[in-house]
Design a protein around this motif. Structure first.
Motif, PDB file in Angstrom:
ATOM      1  N   GLY A 216      -5.549  -5.205   3.157  1.00  0.00           N
ATOM      2  CA  GLY A 216      -6.823  -4.640   3.604  1.00  0.00           C
ATOM      3  C   GLY A 216      -8.008  -5.364   2.980  1.00  0.00           C
ATOM      4  O   GLY A 216      -8.912  -5.839   3.679  1.00  0.00           O
TER       5      GLY A 216
ATOM      6  N   GLU B 260      -9.502  -8.641  -7.931  1.00  0.00           N
ATOM      7  CA  GLU B 260      -8.047  -8.418  -7.846  1.00  0.00           C
ATOM      8  C   GLU B 260      -7.421  -8.932  -9.143  1.00  0.00           C
ATOM      9  O   GLU B 260      -7.678 -10.074  -9.530  1.00  0.00           O
TER      10      GLU B 260
ATOM     11  N   ARG C 181       3.621   4.874   2.040  1.00  0.00           N
ATOM     12  CA  ARG C 181       3.464   3.488   2.495  1.00  0.00           C
ATOM     13  C   ARG C 181       4.622   3.102   3.419  1.00  0.00           C
ATOM     14  O   ARG C 181       5.778   3.286   3.068  1.00  0.00           O
TER      15      ARG C 181
ATOM     16  N   ASP D  77      -3.818   1.586   2.829  1.00  0.00           N
ATOM     17  CA  ASP D  77      -2.927   2.701   2.497  1.00  0.00           C
ATOM     18  C   ASP D  77      -3.669   3.864   1.841  1.00  0.00           C
ATOM     19  O   ASP D  77      -3.256   5.015   1.970  1.00  0.00           O
TER      20      ASP D  77
HETATM   21  C1  LIG Z   1       9.343  -2.584   1.428  1.00  0.00           C
HETATM   22  C2  LIG Z   1       8.094  -2.587   2.256  1.00  0.00           C
HETATM   23  C3  LIG Z   1       8.074  -3.237   3.474  1.00  0.00           C
HETATM   24  C4  LIG Z   1       6.925  -3.212   4.261  1.00  0.00           C
HETATM   25  N1  LIG Z   1       6.955  -3.838   5.474  1.00  0.00           N
HETATM   26  C5  LIG Z   1       5.849  -3.828   6.271  1.00  0.00           C
HETATM   27  C6  LIG Z   1       5.885  -4.472   7.543  1.00  0.00           C
HETATM   28  O1  LIG Z   1       6.887  -5.055   7.952  1.00  0.00           O
HETATM   29  N2  LIG Z   1       4.752  -4.434   8.295  1.00  0.00           N
HETATM   30  C7  LIG Z   1       3.610  -3.807   7.873  1.00  0.00           C
HETATM   31  O2  LIG Z   1       2.608  -3.821   8.617  1.00  0.00           O
HETATM   32  N3  LIG Z   1       3.558  -3.192   6.660  1.00  0.00           N
HETATM   33  C8  LIG Z   1       4.647  -3.186   5.849  1.00  0.00           C
HETATM   34  N4  LIG Z   1       4.598  -2.566   4.608  1.00  0.00           N
HETATM   35  C9  LIG Z   1       3.377  -1.838   4.190  1.00  0.00           C
HETATM   36  C10 LIG Z   1       2.305  -2.759   3.573  1.00  0.00           C
HETATM   37  O3  LIG Z   1       2.820  -3.468   2.467  1.00  0.00           O
HETATM   38  C11 LIG Z   1       1.109  -1.917   3.099  1.00  0.00           C
HETATM   39  O4  LIG Z   1       0.795  -0.956   4.065  1.00  0.00           O
HETATM   40  C12 LIG Z   1      -0.096  -2.828   2.855  1.00  0.00           C
HETATM   41  O5  LIG Z   1       0.191  -3.722   1.799  1.00  0.00           O
HETATM   42  C13 LIG Z   1      -1.347  -1.997   2.561  1.00  0.00           C
HETATM   43  O6  LIG Z   1      -2.452  -2.831   2.279  1.00  0.00           O
HETATM   44  P1  LIG Z   1      -3.533  -2.367   1.187  1.00  0.00           P
HETATM   45  O7  LIG Z   1      -4.602  -3.397   1.191  1.00  0.00           O
HETATM   46  O8  LIG Z   1      -3.875  -0.954   1.421  1.00  0.00           O
HETATM   47  O9  LIG Z   1      -2.719  -2.417  -0.185  1.00  0.00           O
HETATM   48  P2  LIG Z   1      -2.013  -3.660  -0.903  1.00  0.00           P
HETATM   49  O10 LIG Z   1      -1.652  -4.707   0.103  1.00  0.00           O
HETATM   50  O11 LIG Z   1      -0.940  -3.105  -1.753  1.00  0.00           O
HETATM   51  O12 LIG Z   1      -3.148  -4.261  -1.823  1.00  0.00           O
HETATM   52  C14 LIG Z   1      -3.696  -3.505  -2.864  1.00  0.00           C
HETATM   53  C15 LIG Z   1      -4.241  -4.469  -3.908  1.00  0.00           C
HETATM   54  O13 LIG Z   1      -5.172  -3.760  -4.736  1.00  0.00           O
HETATM   55  C16 LIG Z   1      -5.046  -4.237  -6.041  1.00  0.00           C
HETATM   56  N5  LIG Z   1      -5.584  -3.237  -6.949  1.00  0.00           N
HETATM   57  C17 LIG Z   1      -5.117  -1.980  -7.204  1.00  0.00           C
HETATM   58  N6  LIG Z   1      -5.879  -1.362  -8.122  1.00  0.00           N
HETATM   59  C18 LIG Z   1      -6.867  -2.241  -8.439  1.00  0.00           C
HETATM   60  C19 LIG Z   1      -7.956  -2.188  -9.360  1.00  0.00           C
HETATM   61  N7  LIG Z   1      -8.158  -1.115 -10.137  1.00  0.00           N
HETATM   62  N8  LIG Z   1      -8.781  -3.257  -9.445  1.00  0.00           N
HETATM   63  C20 LIG Z   1      -8.574  -4.357  -8.660  1.00  0.00           C
HETATM   64  N9  LIG Z   1      -7.548  -4.462  -7.794  1.00  0.00           N
HETATM   65  C21 LIG Z   1      -6.699  -3.416  -7.689  1.00  0.00           C
HETATM   66  C22 LIG Z   1      -3.534  -4.469  -6.215  1.00  0.00           C
HETATM   67  O14 LIG Z   1      -3.267  -5.382  -7.272  1.00  0.00           O
HETATM   68  C23 LIG Z   1      -3.164  -5.022  -4.827  1.00  0.00           C
HETATM   69  O15 LIG Z   1      -3.166  -6.429  -4.793  1.00  0.00           O
HETATM   70  C24 LIG Z   1       5.746  -2.567   3.800  1.00  0.00           C
HETATM   71  C25 LIG Z   1       5.761  -1.916   2.553  1.00  0.00           C
HETATM   72  C26 LIG Z   1       6.924  -1.918   1.800  1.00  0.00           C
HETATM   73  C27 LIG Z   1       6.916  -1.218   0.464  1.00  0.00           C
END
Ligand SMILES: Cc1cc2nc3c(=O)[nH]c(=O)nc-3n(C[C@H](O)[C@H](O)[C@H](O)COP(=O)(O)OP(=O)(O)OC[C@H]3O[C@@H](n4cnc5c(N)ncnc54)[C@H](O)[C@@H]3O)c2cc1C
Length: 423
Positions: free
Chosen positions: A43, A64, A190, A319
């Protein structure tokens, strides 16, 4: 600190920004404003890139802690020995080259009144708008016995990286004839289908290498996403190797005892050879620190702008947000990141944000060359996203060629979304 910005640069940037906050806006430099994005996952990284593209004069800062991001999508393949972890890893150099300031720190404090975030090294960064995309953290309080220490014995592997490799090593060390248990929490969580993809790929590894072994799913749900497709694939590919105990059969895990690797459910106790415990989840902790999470642990938002319902000028994507019908997936997080960037560019320019339709596709691989998918369209409806027409799921009785085609499409999807997110 990332190569793209030193601590001194950041401090100078803050000094400049602090000065600009003190003077009337008409006297400020030509900057179109400053947006800080917390979290460089699917995201946050997509949002930071889209913000810079939408308005080149915007100062965009992506914070990050990890220099390298490890992707959860396709990490189940790593666990099953079908892929190396390096294929999951992406840096931030391309994003920095596009003019986004990338800071390798965790954000520890957010001060909405001052419109400022503070990083672990004590640096304060002011913002006009703040985007939070911190992903998930675990609700350890709801699973007695489980915490970070327990996860070293009973890995969750629900944040990719060291945990993914630990679960892989445990599977390799397990004797033939052993049992792998996977504890699955209730929704929201998730990527709801990913635990079942994991069960499938672990079964593939066991069938190929340790054929007398078994996968036991202990599930806090009765029904799950794409259930018929999974169950028919399991029957076809793995016979009775996968056993699932659902909620109404007592499958919900109520506590764990890491010292003996015991999983306690409403029905009985299990001591598997490998215990993959996926705990209940909530928004990444920093969302709570910001005051953006409600009693559910997730963040209510306005789905047109992604602005928090609880804290002004803070937007929550991925998420961490309460999205309603939109799944917690990388596809959704990326689409939300871009839509949020467009809304912020409009808001900062004094224009009305536009309502956007988001699309997402989710692939599941149950064996090499065997995949299926679920595509959806989502639109704001009240305080959440509702699914609208145009979605599609793979048919249950499809020929193997279609499954092979969808597995190949899944690989292309991964290449496209990671290039789109990390450049
Ligand atoms: C096993 C598995 C398989 C999956 N397969 C799929 C798939 O095939 N297709 C699909 O669409 N989705 C899939 N997903 C889901 C997907 O990984 C998540 O929905 C997605 O990563 C969400 O994006 P995000 O940006 O919300 O969080 P994330 O991608 O987790 O990014 C969050 C980031 O925030 C950072 N962060 C946290 N706290 C702080 C802070 N205090 N300061 C600075 N940085 C911080 C973390 O280090 C991290 O890098 C899968 C998940 C799992 C567990």
């Amino acid at each position: 600190m990332n190569a793209s910005v030193t601590r001194r640069d950041a401090l100078l940037g803050i000094a400049a920004a602090a000065t600009s906050f003190a003077v009337p806006s008409i006297l400020r430099a030509q900057s179109a404003g400053r947006v800080v994005v917390v979290g460089g996952g699917f995201g946050g990284a997509a949002c930071a890139r889209a913000l810079k593209r939408a308005q080149v004069n915007l100062q965009v800062i992506l914070i990050e802690p990890n220099a390298v991001f490890t992707s959860c999508p396709f990490s189940n393949e790593v666990i099953a020995g079908l892929r190396e972890i390096e294929a999951q890893q992406f840096g931030y150099d391309n994003i920095a080259a596009e003019g986004v300031t990338v800071i390798s720190q965790a954000v520890t404090t957010i001060e909405p009144q001052l419109r400022s975030v503070v990083t672990a090294d004590g640096v304060a960064l002011p913002y006009d708008r703040l985007v939070l995309s911190p992903g998930i953290d675990f609700h350890f309080e709801t699973l007695p016995g489980y915490d970070d220490v327990a996860s070293e014995k009973m890995p969750h592997a629900w944040k990719a990286g060291a945990q993914t490799l630990l679960l892989r090593r445990q599977l390799e060390a397990m004797p033939d004839g052993g049992t792998v248990a996977i504890a699955i929490p209730a929704n929201p969580s998730r990527c709801p289908p990913a635990p079942y993809e994991r069960a499938s790929l672990i079964a593939h590894y066991l069938k190929t290498n340790k054929p007398r072994s078994k996968v036991l799913i202990l599930d806090a749900k009765d029904n799950f996403s794409q259930q018929r497709l999974f169950e028919s694939a399991w029957k076809e590919l793995y016979g009775d190797m996968i056993e699932r105990i659902g909620l109404s059969q007592g499958g919900r895990v109520t506590s764990v005892e890491p010292a003996t690797r015991t999983i306690v459910t409403e029905f009985g106790n299990y001591t598997p050879d490998v215990a993959n415990v996926i705990p209940p989840q909530r928004a990444g902790h920093i969302a709570e620190v910001a005051g953006a999470a409600d009693a559910t642990g997730w963040c209510p938002i306005d789905p047109v702008t992604f602005e928090s319902k609880l804290v002004q000028n803070i937007h929550v994507i991925g998420d961490a947000c309460l999205g309603g019908g939109i799944p917690k997936s990388a596809s959704a997080a990326s689409a939300q990141g871009k839509a949020c960037a467009a809304a912020i560019a409009n808001l900062l320019a004094g224009r009305a944000p536009e309502t956007q339709r988001l699309t997402g596709v989710c692939y599941n691989i149950v064996a090499p060359g065997y995949g299926f998918s679920l595509a959806g369209n989502y639109q704001p409806k009240g305080d959440i996203f509702a699914e609208v027409e145009g979605g599609a799921t793979s048919p249950v009785d499809a020929p193997r060629e279609l499954r092979a085609r969808e597995a190949a499409e899944a690989e292309r999807w991964f290449q496209t979304i990671t290039a789109d997110t990390f450049g």
